[in-house]
Design an enzyme around this catalytic site. Structure first.
Site, PDB file in Angstrom:
ATOM      1  CG  ASN A  55      -6.301   6.606  -2.402  1.00 39.97           C
ATOM      2  OD1 ASN A  55      -5.084   6.786  -2.361  1.00 39.97           O
ATOM      3  ND2 ASN A  55      -7.087   6.919  -1.400  1.00 39.97           N
ATOM      4  CB  SER A  78      -0.858  -0.007   1.269  1.00 42.35           C
ATOM      5  OG  SER A  78      -1.467   1.238   1.452  1.00 42.35           O
ATOM      6  CE1 TYR A 113      -4.096  -2.659   5.564  1.00 47.96           C
ATOM      7  CE2 TYR A 113      -3.690  -0.321   5.146  1.00 47.96           C
ATOM      8  CZ  TYR A 113      -3.902  -1.595   4.680  1.00 47.96           C
ATOM      9  OH  TYR A 113      -3.907  -1.844   3.325  1.00 47.96           O
ATOM     10  CG  ASP A 132      -7.170  11.850   6.252  1.00 53.11           C
ATOM     11  OD1 ASP A 132      -6.890  10.643   6.373  1.00 53.11           O
ATOM     12  OD2 ASP A 132      -8.293  12.274   5.914  1.00 53.11           O
ATOM     13  CE  LYS A 142      -1.745  -4.583   3.365  1.00 55.72           C
ATOM     14  NZ  LYS A 142      -2.020  -5.897   2.773  1.00 55.72           N
TER      15      LYS A 142
HETATM   16  P1  NAD Z   1     -11.227  -6.679   1.006  1.00 50.72           P
HETATM   17  O1  NAD Z   1     -11.468  -6.662   2.456  1.00 50.72           O
HETATM   18  O2  NAD Z   1     -12.361  -6.442   0.086  1.00 50.72           O
HETATM   19  O3  NAD Z   1     -10.560  -8.083   0.585  1.00 50.72           O
HETATM   20  C1  NAD Z   1      -9.716  -8.803   1.459  1.00 50.72           C
HETATM   21  C2  NAD Z   1     -10.250 -10.235   1.512  1.00 50.72           C
HETATM   22  O4  NAD Z   1      -9.418 -11.009   2.369  1.00 50.72           O
HETATM   23  C3  NAD Z   1     -11.675 -10.317   2.073  1.00 50.72           C
HETATM   24  O5  NAD Z   1     -12.473 -11.055   1.176  1.00 50.72           O
HETATM   25  C4  NAD Z   1     -11.511 -11.038   3.398  1.00 50.72           C
HETATM   26  O6  NAD Z   1     -12.634 -11.830   3.703  1.00 50.72           O
HETATM   27  C5  NAD Z   1     -10.253 -11.838   3.157  1.00 50.72           C
HETATM   28  N1  NAD Z   1      -9.479 -12.184   4.357  1.00 50.72           N
HETATM   29  C6  NAD Z   1      -9.064 -11.352   5.344  1.00 50.72           C
HETATM   30  N2  NAD Z   1      -8.347 -12.044   6.246  1.00 50.72           N
HETATM   31  C7  NAD Z   1      -8.299 -13.332   5.816  1.00 50.72           C
HETATM   32  C8  NAD Z   1      -7.716 -14.516   6.318  1.00 50.72           C
HETATM   33  N3  NAD Z   1      -7.032 -14.530   7.475  1.00 50.72           N
HETATM   34  N4  NAD Z   1      -7.851 -15.665   5.623  1.00 50.72           N
HETATM   35  C9  NAD Z   1      -8.552 -15.684   4.468  1.00 50.72           C
HETATM   36  N5  NAD Z   1      -9.130 -14.589   3.944  1.00 50.72           N
HETATM   37  C10 NAD Z   1      -9.011 -13.419   4.617  1.00 50.72           C
HETATM   38  O7  NAD Z   1     -10.042  -5.660   0.702  1.00 50.72           O
HETATM   39  P2  NAD Z   1      -9.471  -5.119  -0.678  1.00 50.72           P
HETATM   40  O8  NAD Z   1      -9.784  -3.678  -0.758  1.00 50.72           O
HETATM   41  O9  NAD Z   1      -9.826  -6.017  -1.785  1.00 50.72           O
HETATM   42  O10 NAD Z   1      -7.913  -5.224  -0.368  1.00 50.72           O
HETATM   43  C11 NAD Z   1      -7.135  -6.345  -0.771  1.00 50.72           C
HETATM   44  C12 NAD Z   1      -5.719  -6.166  -0.253  1.00 50.72           C
HETATM   45  O11 NAD Z   1      -5.192  -4.942  -0.762  1.00 50.72           O
HETATM   46  C13 NAD Z   1      -5.634  -6.079   1.266  1.00 50.72           C
HETATM   47  O12 NAD Z   1      -4.466  -6.758   1.689  1.00 50.72           O
HETATM   48  C14 NAD Z   1      -5.496  -4.587   1.526  1.00 50.72           C
HETATM   49  O13 NAD Z   1      -4.800  -4.323   2.712  1.00 50.72           O
HETATM   50  C15 NAD Z   1      -4.699  -4.139   0.300  1.00 50.72           C
HETATM   51  N6  NAD Z   1      -4.891  -2.720  -0.018  1.00 50.72           N
HETATM   52  C16 NAD Z   1      -6.165  -2.234  -0.185  1.00 50.72           C
HETATM   53  C17 NAD Z   1      -6.342  -0.873  -0.449  1.00 50.72           C
HETATM   54  C18 NAD Z   1      -7.725  -0.289  -0.581  1.00 50.72           C
HETATM   55  O14 NAD Z   1      -7.875   0.924  -0.409  1.00 50.72           O
HETATM   56  N7  NAD Z   1      -8.748  -1.081  -0.904  1.00 50.72           N
HETATM   57  C19 NAD Z   1      -5.231  -0.018  -0.605  1.00 50.72           C
HETATM   58  C20 NAD Z   1      -3.954  -0.558  -0.473  1.00 50.72           C
HETATM   59  C21 NAD Z   1      -3.799  -1.925  -0.181  1.00 50.72           C
HETATM   60  N1  UFG Z   2     -12.505  11.789   2.705  1.00 45.46           N
HETATM   61  C1  UFG Z   2     -13.519  12.674   3.019  1.00 45.46           C
HETATM   62  N2  UFG Z   2     -14.696  12.179   3.509  1.00 45.46           N
HETATM   63  C2  UFG Z   2     -14.908  10.837   3.674  1.00 45.46           C
HETATM   64  C3  UFG Z   2     -13.867   9.937   3.352  1.00 45.46           C
HETATM   65  C4  UFG Z   2     -12.676  10.445   2.883  1.00 45.46           C
HETATM   66  O1  UFG Z   2     -13.359  13.886   2.880  1.00 45.46           O
HETATM   67  O2  UFG Z   2     -15.990  10.451   4.134  1.00 45.46           O
HETATM   68  C5  UFG Z   2     -11.246  12.311   2.152  1.00 45.46           C
HETATM   69  C6  UFG Z   2     -10.025  12.010   3.010  1.00 45.46           C
HETATM   70  O3  UFG Z   2      -9.819  13.010   3.969  1.00 45.46           O
HETATM   71  C7  UFG Z   2      -8.926  11.952   1.939  1.00 45.46           C
HETATM   72  C8  UFG Z   2      -9.634  11.405   0.699  1.00 45.46           C
HETATM   73  O4  UFG Z   2     -11.020  11.651   0.914  1.00 45.46           O
HETATM   74  O5  UFG Z   2      -8.468  13.256   1.639  1.00 45.46           O
HETATM   75  C9  UFG Z   2      -9.424   9.911   0.507  1.00 45.46           C
HETATM   76  O6  UFG Z   2      -9.755   9.226   1.707  1.00 45.46           O
HETATM   77  P1  UFG Z   2      -9.906   7.634   1.740  1.00 45.46           P
HETATM   78  O7  UFG Z   2     -10.304   7.272   3.139  1.00 45.46           O
HETATM   79  O8  UFG Z   2     -10.767   7.180   0.632  1.00 45.46           O
HETATM   80  O9  UFG Z   2      -8.437   7.102   1.400  1.00 45.46           O
HETATM   81  P2  UFG Z   2      -7.047   7.311   2.148  1.00 45.46           P
HETATM   82  O10 UFG Z   2      -6.124   7.964   1.178  1.00 45.46           O
HETATM   83  O11 UFG Z   2      -7.221   7.974   3.463  1.00 45.46           O
HETATM   84  O12 UFG Z   2      -6.591   5.816   2.451  1.00 45.46           O
HETATM   85  C10 UFG Z   2      -6.680   4.789   1.455  1.00 45.46           C
HETATM   86  C11 UFG Z   2      -6.940   3.456   2.139  1.00 45.46           C
HETATM   87  C12 UFG Z   2      -5.741   3.060   2.962  1.00 45.46           C
HETATM   88  C13 UFG Z   2      -4.525   3.043   2.089  1.00 45.46           C
HETATM   89  C14 UFG Z   2      -4.346   4.381   1.428  1.00 45.46           C
HETATM   90  C15 UFG Z   2      -3.174   4.356   0.457  1.00 45.46           C
HETATM   91  O13 UFG Z   2      -8.081   3.541   2.984  1.00 45.46           O
HETATM   92  O14 UFG Z   2      -5.927   1.763   3.467  1.00 45.46           O
HETATM   93  O15 UFG Z   2      -5.519   4.733   0.694  1.00 45.46           O
HETATM   94  O16 UFG Z   2      -3.300   3.288  -0.407  1.00 45.46           O
HETATM   95  F1  UFG Z   2      -3.441   2.753   2.847  1.00 45.46           F
END
Ligand code: NAD
Ligand code: UFG
Length: 339
Positions: free
Chosen positions: A178, A124, A148, A297, A152
């Site tokens: 994002n 991430s 969290y 943030d 990572k």
């Molecule tokens: P998500 O929660 O939709 O998907 C993660 C999946 O993993 C879920 O289906 C959950 O049920 C499963 N899971 C969690 N723990 C488990 C375990 N112990 N065993 C088996 N399954 C398990 O999340 P996502 O948005 O698809 O994210 C996928 C990956 O990408 C995650 O590792 C997350 O940290 C990473 N990531 C996500 C974002 C984001 O903003 N969505 C940004 C950066 C990194």
């Molecule tokens: N924001 C709002 N209102 C909301 C939600 C978000 O104004 O209700 C703003 C936040 O302040 C930020 C932007 O929208 O400026 C994006 O916020 P997000 O929560 O969508 O995303 P972040 O950048 O804070 O974090 C996301 C994931 C993290 C990941 C990170 C970088 O949630 O897990 O991107 O990949 F680590």
């Protein structure tokens, strides 16, 4: 290839499985459904016209995971499984460290036992220290600010150590910016439990009438309009990045080691710009109130995608407008997600 996808029922995983099936790979999903539904996999298979098998297994369950490895005999793993809510991770850090780190250690040990040594890891942009200059490059200083993010960061370090121990290991660490949007079919998308933490799903739920108003967290940042700027990347672009990464690790062979790539667009959008784009895509007004900044943030985050372009031959193709249109298409046709 035979690919085992952990977390493949989740948001990014489900979109990646569609791409894998579309390219003819054989896919098994391991997911404990902690944050997802089996229905997502059924829809993935309907889009692809082929079957990924779903194994409802926790990655920390060594015996059950071994059974899946024994039946699929995967060539590679794409590892999405993990808990991902920043705020929650500060409340229950042990659960985050246990699930994300212990789970990954068990996965690596089971891979080793079954002679599978190629893994693509969901990292991430949160691993970058916020005081780095933008755009963030892969060599920028690391240092996450919440449990969290530290899972990572620590896992990245662990994977570097494991790769350094033996050239048979091949790891691709993908730092996502994002993720947003949904599959253009509108049948799979992001389905957060409870109140969405992230901007796009919150806006989409306001647009569809599930929530009254958006809160904009601060308009006094040093940005184009005072609101936070992020690098939003379409989830289908992100999914395709995983296939390019797998192909690259395969091509590099024993030279692969542990490599890191940003998956972002290289462009930032402010919160207000995203609201306007969503309003254009949906034709729905998004009422909002400006409230104080959300603790933790940063003002601006966007990545430099040059390394992924040059080394993986990957770059983002979708625009922010198409991301909003696809997010809306999913939310409009599935107002309650998969439920
Ligand atoms: P998500 O929660 O939709 O998907 C993660 C999946 O993993 C879920 O289906 C959950 O049920 C499963 N899971 C969690 N723990 C488990 C375990 N112990 N065993 C088996 N399954 C398990 O999340 P996502 O948005 O698809 O994210 C996928 C990956 O990408 C995650 O590792 C997350 O940290 C990473 N990531 C996500 C974002 C984001 O903003 N969505 C940004 C950066 C990194
Ligand atoms: N924001 C709002 N209102 C909301 C939600 C978000 O104004 O209700 C703003 C936040 O302040 C930020 C932007 O929208 O400026 C994006 O916020 P997000 O929560 O969508 O995303 P972040 O950048 O804070 O974090 C996301 C994931 C993290 C990941 C990170 C970088 O949630 O897990 O991107 O990949 F680590």
């Amino acid at each position: 290839m035979r690919v085992l996808v952990t977390g493949g029922a989740g948001y990014i995983g489900s979109h990646t499985v569609v791409e894998l099936l579309g390219r003819g790979h054989e896919v098994a999903i391991v997911d404990n459904l902690d944050n997802s539904k089996a229905e997502a996999v059924r829809r993935v298979n309907a889009i692809a016209g082929r079957e990924a098998t779903l194994h409802v297994v926790d990655i920390a369950d060594r015996n059950a995971l071994s059974d899946v490895f024994a039946s699929l005999r995967p060539d590679a793993v794409i590892h999405f499984a993990g808990l991902k809510a920043v705020g929650e991770s500060a409340d229950i850090p042990l659960r985050y460290y246990s699930n994300n780190i212990t789970g990954t250690l068990v996965l690596l040990e089971v891979m080793e036992a079954h002679g599978c040594h190629t893994l693509v890891f969901s990292s991430s942009a949160t691993v970058y220290r916020a005081d780095n200059p933008v755009p963030f490059v892969e060599s920028a200083a690391l240092g996450a600010s919440n449990p969290y993010g530290r899972t990572k960061w620590f896992l990245e370090e662990i994977l570097h150590d494991v790769a350094a121990s033996n050239t048979k290991w091949r790891f691709g660490l993908l730092r996502y910016f994002n993720p947003a949007g949904a599959h253009p079919s509108g049948t799979i998308g992001e389905d957060p439990n409870g109140v969405p933490n992230n901007l796009l799903p919150f806006i989409a739920q306001v647009a569809v009438g599930r929530r009254d108003r958006l809160q904009v967290f601060g308009d006094d940042y040093d940005t184009v309009d005072g609101t936070g700027v992020r690098d939003y990347i379409h989830v289908v672009d992100l999914a395709r990045g995983h296939l390019r990464c797998l192909e690259k690790l395969e091509a590099l062979g024993d030279e692969a080691g542990c490599r890191v790539w940003n998956l972002g667009t290289g462009r930032g959008s402010s919160v207000l710009q995203i609201i306007r784009s969503f309003e254009r895509a949906s034709g729905v007004d998004i009422p909002y109130d400006v409230v104080p900044r959300r603790p933790g943030d940063s003002a601006v985050s966007y990545g430099d995608p040059t390394k992924a372009r040059e080394e993986l031959g990957w770059s983002a193709e979708y625009t922010v407008d198409s991301m909003c249109a696809d997010a809306w298409n999913w939310q409009r046709t599935n107002p309650n997600g998969y439920s």
